[in-house]
Design a protein around this motif. Structure first.
Motif, PDB file in Angstrom:
ATOM      1  N   TYR A  64      -9.326 -16.208   2.636  1.00 31.83           N
ATOM      2  CA  TYR A  64      -9.036 -16.976   1.417  1.00 31.83           C
ATOM      3  C   TYR A  64     -10.096 -18.063   1.217  1.00 31.83           C
ATOM      4  O   TYR A  64      -9.794 -19.202   0.865  1.00 31.83           O
ATOM      5  CB  TYR A  64      -7.635 -17.593   1.470  1.00 31.83           C
ATOM      6  CG  TYR A  64      -6.489 -16.588   1.416  1.00 31.83           C
ATOM      7  CD1 TYR A  64      -6.530 -15.406   2.137  1.00 31.83           C
ATOM      8  CD2 TYR A  64      -5.353 -16.835   0.643  1.00 31.83           C
ATOM      9  CE1 TYR A  64      -5.483 -14.491   2.085  1.00 31.83           C
ATOM     10  CE2 TYR A  64      -4.296 -15.920   0.591  1.00 31.83           C
ATOM     11  CZ  TYR A  64      -4.368 -14.752   1.321  1.00 31.83           C
ATOM     12  OH  TYR A  64      -3.332 -13.848   1.282  1.00 31.83           O
ATOM     13  N   ILE A 117      -3.620 -12.967   8.108  1.00 34.96           N
ATOM     14  CA  ILE A 117      -4.287 -12.360   6.950  1.00 34.96           C
ATOM     15  C   ILE A 117      -5.594 -13.116   6.685  1.00 34.96           C
ATOM     16  O   ILE A 117      -5.577 -14.288   6.316  1.00 34.96           O
ATOM     17  CB  ILE A 117      -3.384 -12.426   5.700  1.00 34.96           C
ATOM     18  CG1 ILE A 117      -1.982 -11.870   6.014  1.00 34.96           C
ATOM     19  CG2 ILE A 117      -4.032 -11.688   4.537  1.00 34.96           C
ATOM     20  CD1 ILE A 117      -1.866 -10.384   6.049  1.00 34.96           C
ATOM     21  N   PRO A 177       1.744 -13.737   6.753  1.00 36.07           N
ATOM     22  CA  PRO A 177       1.421 -14.828   5.832  1.00 36.07           C
ATOM     23  C   PRO A 177      -0.085 -14.948   5.592  1.00 36.07           C
ATOM     24  O   PRO A 177      -0.886 -14.799   6.512  1.00 36.07           O
ATOM     25  CB  PRO A 177       1.947 -16.066   6.556  1.00 36.07           C
ATOM     26  CG  PRO A 177       1.824 -15.719   8.001  1.00 36.07           C
ATOM     27  CD  PRO A 177       2.034 -14.227   8.113  1.00 36.07           C
ATOM     28  N   GLY A 178      -0.437 -15.173   4.349  1.00 37.14           N
ATOM     29  CA  GLY A 178      -1.830 -15.451   4.008  1.00 37.14           C
ATOM     30  C   GLY A 178      -1.933 -16.876   3.489  1.00 37.14           C
ATOM     31  O   GLY A 178      -2.305 -17.804   4.217  1.00 37.14           O
ATOM     32  N   ASN A 202       5.339 -11.530   3.304  1.00 42.47           N
ATOM     33  CA  ASN A 202       4.189 -12.389   3.027  1.00 42.47           C
ATOM     34  C   ASN A 202       4.648 -13.847   3.189  1.00 42.47           C
ATOM     35  O   ASN A 202       5.746 -14.096   3.703  1.00 42.47           O
ATOM     36  CB  ASN A 202       3.666 -12.108   1.613  1.00 42.47           C
ATOM     37  CG  ASN A 202       4.739 -12.321   0.545  1.00 42.47           C
ATOM     38  OD1 ASN A 202       5.893 -12.611   0.847  1.00 42.47           O
ATOM     39  ND2 ASN A 202       4.361 -12.168  -0.711  1.00 42.47           N
ATOM     40  N   THR A 203       3.856 -14.804   2.741  1.00 41.81           N
ATOM     41  CA  THR A 203       4.237 -16.202   2.936  1.00 41.81           C
ATOM     42  C   THR A 203       5.572 -16.518   2.272  1.00 41.81           C
ATOM     43  O   THR A 203       6.485 -17.065   2.910  1.00 41.81           O
ATOM     44  CB  THR A 203       3.156 -17.136   2.350  1.00 41.81           C
ATOM     45  OG1 THR A 203       1.932 -16.888   3.028  1.00 41.81           O
ATOM     46  CG2 THR A 203       3.553 -18.595   2.520  1.00 41.81           C
ATOM     47  N   ARG A 242       2.534  -0.549  -6.466  1.00 45.08           N
ATOM     48  CA  ARG A 242       1.074  -0.529  -6.382  1.00 45.08           C
ATOM     49  C   ARG A 242       0.622   0.582  -5.451  1.00 45.08           C
ATOM     50  O   ARG A 242       0.028   1.557  -5.866  1.00 45.08           O
ATOM     51  CB  ARG A 242       0.636  -1.908  -5.855  1.00 45.08           C
ATOM     52  CG  ARG A 242      -0.680  -2.401  -6.300  1.00 45.08           C
ATOM     53  CD  ARG A 242      -0.858  -3.869  -5.956  1.00 45.08           C
ATOM     54  NE  ARG A 242      -0.572  -4.216  -4.549  1.00 45.08           N
ATOM     55  CZ  ARG A 242      -0.810  -5.405  -4.018  1.00 45.08           C
ATOM     56  NH1 ARG A 242      -1.320  -6.369  -4.741  1.00 45.08           N
ATOM     57  NH2 ARG A 242      -0.533  -5.649  -2.760  1.00 45.08           N
ATOM     58  N   HIS A 283       5.633  -4.542   0.883  1.00 50.07           N
ATOM     59  CA  HIS A 283       5.111  -5.817   0.378  1.00 50.07           C
ATOM     60  C   HIS A 283       5.969  -6.290  -0.786  1.00 50.07           C
ATOM     61  O   HIS A 283       6.332  -5.496  -1.657  1.00 50.07           O
ATOM     62  CB  HIS A 283       3.656  -5.591  -0.076  1.00 50.07           C
ATOM     63  CG  HIS A 283       2.902  -6.841  -0.391  1.00 50.07           C
ATOM     64  ND1 HIS A 283       2.850  -7.926   0.454  1.00 50.07           N
ATOM     65  CD2 HIS A 283       2.150  -7.182  -1.469  1.00 50.07           C
ATOM     66  CE1 HIS A 283       2.100  -8.876  -0.091  1.00 50.07           C
ATOM     67  NE2 HIS A 283       1.665  -8.452  -1.252  1.00 50.07           N
ATOM     68  N   MET A 288      -5.443  -3.312   5.109  1.00 52.70           N
ATOM     69  CA  MET A 288      -4.356  -3.234   4.121  1.00 52.70           C
ATOM     70  C   MET A 288      -4.837  -2.497   2.877  1.00 52.70           C
ATOM     71  O   MET A 288      -6.005  -2.226   2.700  1.00 52.70           O
ATOM     72  CB  MET A 288      -3.870  -4.639   3.781  1.00 52.70           C
ATOM     73  CG  MET A 288      -3.328  -5.385   4.993  1.00 52.70           C
ATOM     74  SD  MET A 288      -2.606  -6.975   4.573  1.00 52.70           S
ATOM     75  CE  MET A 288      -4.022  -7.851   3.940  1.00 52.70           C
TER      76      MET A 288
HETATM   77  C1  LIG Z   1      -2.474 -10.539   0.776  1.00 50.29           C
HETATM   78  C2  LIG Z   1      -1.351  -9.886   1.451  1.00 50.29           C
HETATM   79  C3  LIG Z   1      -0.447 -10.642   2.215  1.00 50.29           C
HETATM   80  C4  LIG Z   1      -0.462 -12.142   2.253  1.00 50.29           C
HETATM   81  O1  LIG Z   1       0.165 -12.642   1.088  1.00 50.29           O
HETATM   82  P1  LIG Z   1       0.357 -14.215   0.856  1.00 50.29           P
HETATM   83  O2  LIG Z   1       1.080 -14.301  -0.427  1.00 50.29           O
HETATM   84  O3  LIG Z   1      -1.009 -14.794   0.776  1.00 50.29           O
HETATM   85  O4  LIG Z   1       1.121 -14.732   2.008  1.00 50.29           O
HETATM   86  C5  LIG Z   1       0.512  -9.952   2.936  1.00 50.29           C
HETATM   87  N1  LIG Z   1       0.600  -8.610   2.879  1.00 50.29           N
HETATM   88  C6  LIG Z   1      -0.228  -7.852   2.128  1.00 50.29           C
HETATM   89  C7  LIG Z   1      -0.072  -6.379   2.109  1.00 50.29           C
HETATM   90  C8  LIG Z   1      -1.225  -8.468   1.389  1.00 50.29           C
HETATM   91  O5  LIG Z   1      -2.053  -7.721   0.637  1.00 50.29           O
END
Ligand SMILES: *Cc1c(COP(=O)(O)O)cnc(C)c1O
Length: 370
Positions: free
Chosen positions: A38, A32, A209-210, A192-193, A128, A157, A80
């Motif tokens: 970020y 991500i 993961p972001g 996600n993370t 969302r 998500h 996304m």
């Molecule tokens: C931003 C985002 C992520 C990453 O989320 P983190 O909490 O930073 O790991 C993953 N999936 C989607 C759809 C996002 O918008």
């Protein structure tokens, strides 16, 4: 180069990448890199994530994708968020994998007459974007009629995989209902993370993961990958009673050494942390091992400068850590977030593109963006 810069450590990035991937059972990783990775620099970080073996990259806007393409990145790029119909042609132009949450965007894309791989997003509890899970059979039926759209992936998500286990389990159950409708053969992704860390067994085909890649969550073995560094532009000794900065919110108590560092809120330092944040530096090469000097930020944060109180004079080549690569409560991105009542994502994404960025691998500079 400007004497204020962001140093990004690719070894820490690799550490975080591998930790998250291992936690998820070695599935694929979607890197991500939205919001300029970020704040860390999307092009360089994106290239490094691909080098580390990421399945592809993911961004939030077509503009972000365009920057990656312009820099020569040819990997998969997942866009996304719910595609707006008016952006359908940009998807083709930039060769993106869009996220589809509405039939309007599916129809707009299909109407362009060119084959395109898409990911369907389902809303399992974030509220969302995404089709509702109970719409899955209908969505499947519709997509069978879009001759140009190839469903490659299906995802959802999490809303609170950090803390709310019952709700996250509910989301997982709803996603499994979607999986049952579509069956095997798709690139399914959910985590996600926080999801990767707490529900790694649901890594499915890939994790997304972001924040974890950037190491900005404490107590998980992740390592922050960036330091914000600056050299003073002026160092001076002031007598007692001198006011410092806009509004005169700090007055020297005794004779004090003040250093001015050329970073400010236009670089992403929150204006609200004045008189609370600290910076640090390691004096002289003699000290073995050197103890850092912790210096309070005194007076308001200006747009382009801060003032810090130092214990003794230093030269203009002394490097100060304005952001430390840790979870220090007064000198890290995480600490800035705590001081300003937000999450570490926010100070990270506010790191301004105007800061030069220096990228290190094995301690050696491998790229520089000014
Ligand atoms: C931003 C985002 C992520 C990453 O989320 P983190 O909490 O930073 O790991 C993953 N999936 C989607 C759809 C996002 O918008």
């Amino acid at each position: 180069m400007r004497p204020a810069w962001l140093e990004v450590n690719f070894d820490a990035l690799a550490h975080n990448f591998n930790l998250l991937r291992t936690t998820a059972g070695h599935v694929q990783v979607v890197g991500i890199v939205k919001a300029n990775a970020y704040g860390h620099g999307a092009v360089e970080v994106g290239k490094e994530l691909l080098r580390l073996g990421a399945w592809g990259l993911a961004v939030a806007t077509t503009q972000e994708a365009r920057e990656l393409r312009k820099a020569g990145i040819v990997s998969r790029i997942l866009l996304m968020g719910s595609l707006h119909p008016q952006q359908a042609s940009e998807v083709l132009e930039l060769d993106l994998i869009p996220s589809i949450s509405t039939l309007e965007s599916a129809e707009a894309l299909n109407a362009l007459g060119k084959a395109v791989a898409v990911h369907l997003e389902f809303d399992t509890g974030m509220g969302r974007v995404g089709f509702q899970p109970e719409e899955a059979p209908l969505v499947k039926e519709h997509f069978a009629r879009y001759e140009n759209l190839l469903i490659q992936g299906i995802y959802s998500h999490f809303a609170d995989a950090e803390e709310d286990e019952p709700w996250t389990r509910e989301q997982i159950t709803r996603f499994q209902q979607v999986q049952q409708v579509f069956g095997p053969g798709y690139f399914y992704h959910l985590c996600n993370t926080a999801g990767t860390i707490n529900y790694g067994e649901y890594g499915l085909s890939a994790v997304r993961p972001g924040i974890g890649l950037y190491g900005l969550l404490p107590n998980l073995g992740l390592r922050p990958i960036a330091r914000l560094l600056a050299k003073p532009t002026q160092v001076k000794e002031l007598p007692p009673g001198r006011r410092i900065g806009y509004g005169g919110l700090y007055t020297t108590q005794g004779r004090e050494w003040i250093a001015t560092l050329p970073v400010g809120y236009a670089d992403g330092m929150p204006r609200l942390v004045f008189n609370r944040a600290t910076v640090r530096y390691f004096p002289g090469p003699e000290a073995q091992p050197p103890e850092p000097c912790i210096c309070p930020v005194v007076g308001r944060v200006s747009m382009d400068q801060i003032t810090v109180r130092i214990p003794a004079p230093v030269g203009l080549d002394q490097v100060f850590e304005v952001v430390t690569p840790d979870f220090n409560p007064t000198s890290s991105l995480w600490g800035w977030a705590e001081l300003t009542g937000t999450v570490s994502y926010e100070p990270a994404v506010r790191l301004s593109p105007r800061l030069p960025r220096v990228y290190l691998r094995d301690g050696v500079e491998v790229a520089r963006v000014e």
